[in-house]
Design an enzyme around this catalytic site. Structure first.
Site, mmCIF file in Angstrom:
data_model
loop_
_atom_site.group_PDB
_atom_site.id
_atom_site.type_symbol
_atom_site.label_atom_id
_atom_site.label_comp_id
_atom_site.label_asym_id
_atom_site.label_seq_id
_atom_site.Cartn_x
_atom_site.Cartn_y
_atom_site.Cartn_z
ATOM 1 N N GLY A 53 -0.855 -11.211 -2.877
ATOM 2 C CA GLY A 53 -0.984 -12.037 -4.287
ATOM 3 C C GLY A 53 0.023 -13.092 -3.908
ATOM 4 N N CYS A 54 0.722 -13.726 -4.959
ATOM 5 C CA CYS A 54 1.455 -14.843 -4.977
ATOM 6 C C CYS A 54 2.388 -14.702 -3.733
ATOM 7 C CB CYS A 54 2.500 -15.070 -6.278
ATOM 8 S SG CYS A 54 3.380 -16.009 -6.237
#
Length: 180
Positions: A53-54
């Site tokens: 993800g991020c």
């Protein structure tokens, strides 16, 4: 070990829910702007690459680990040379946001890095983490050797057999490839 993972999941949820593209836009490069080159001596260090993800959220977890010497955010799993933040974050490439972890294997093991990776993101959501959606936020554990591949796959099997998550783990296990 499973209890340790569960203890890490709650803080992971809190951090992931705060790692949105909108809040990190000020950290992106604009068209034509040169990336910053970091002068980090990685000679003799092992590398591990994860997409969870991020990348700023993922980076923050690994930076706190004793034995990890550097963590670099970037993109992996794609084919276009030198993608920009804007291209990747808008889903215009086949890359995922990823981190490259440089570590001293005498201080921290690859197995521990894999455990931290799975404990600090939701490996059961396809193409999303927290408020971020798109293929660029998919979960990937990259390997550089058959031994690393085996570590990842065995850990996924262990998590599945223990029923750690309600849903199936959808993390991709892929060989790391240099691009561009």
């Amino acid at each position: 070990m499973i209890e340790r993972i569960l203890l890490l999941l709650f803080p992971a949820f809190l951090l992931l829910s705060s790692c949105s593209e909108a809040t990190n836009q000020d950290r992106s490069l604009t068209e034509g702007e040169e990336p910053v080159t970091l002068n980090i001596d990685t000679t003799g260090l092992a590398k591990a690459t994860f997409a969870g993800g991020c990348f700023w959220c993922t980076e923050a977890y690994f930076e706190r680990l004793q034995g990890v010497k550097a963590v670099i955010s970037g993109y992996s799993g794609g084919t276009k040379p030198n993608p920009t933040y804007r291209e990747v974050s808008y889903g215009r490439t086949d890359y995922a946001e990823a981190v490259q972890v440089y570590y001293d294997p005498e201080q921290i093991s690859y197995e521990t890095l894999v455990e931290v990776f799975f404990a600090t993101h939701d490996p059961t959501t396809l193409n999303s983490q927290g408020p971020d959606f798109g293929e660029q936020y998919r979960s990937i554990a990259f390997y550089r050797s058959p031994e690393e591949q085996q570590v990842i796959e065995q850990y996924i099997q262990q998590l599945n057999e223990a029923g750690t998550y309600q849903n199936d783990i959808v993390t991709y296990v892929e060989p790391f490839k240099n691009s561009g």
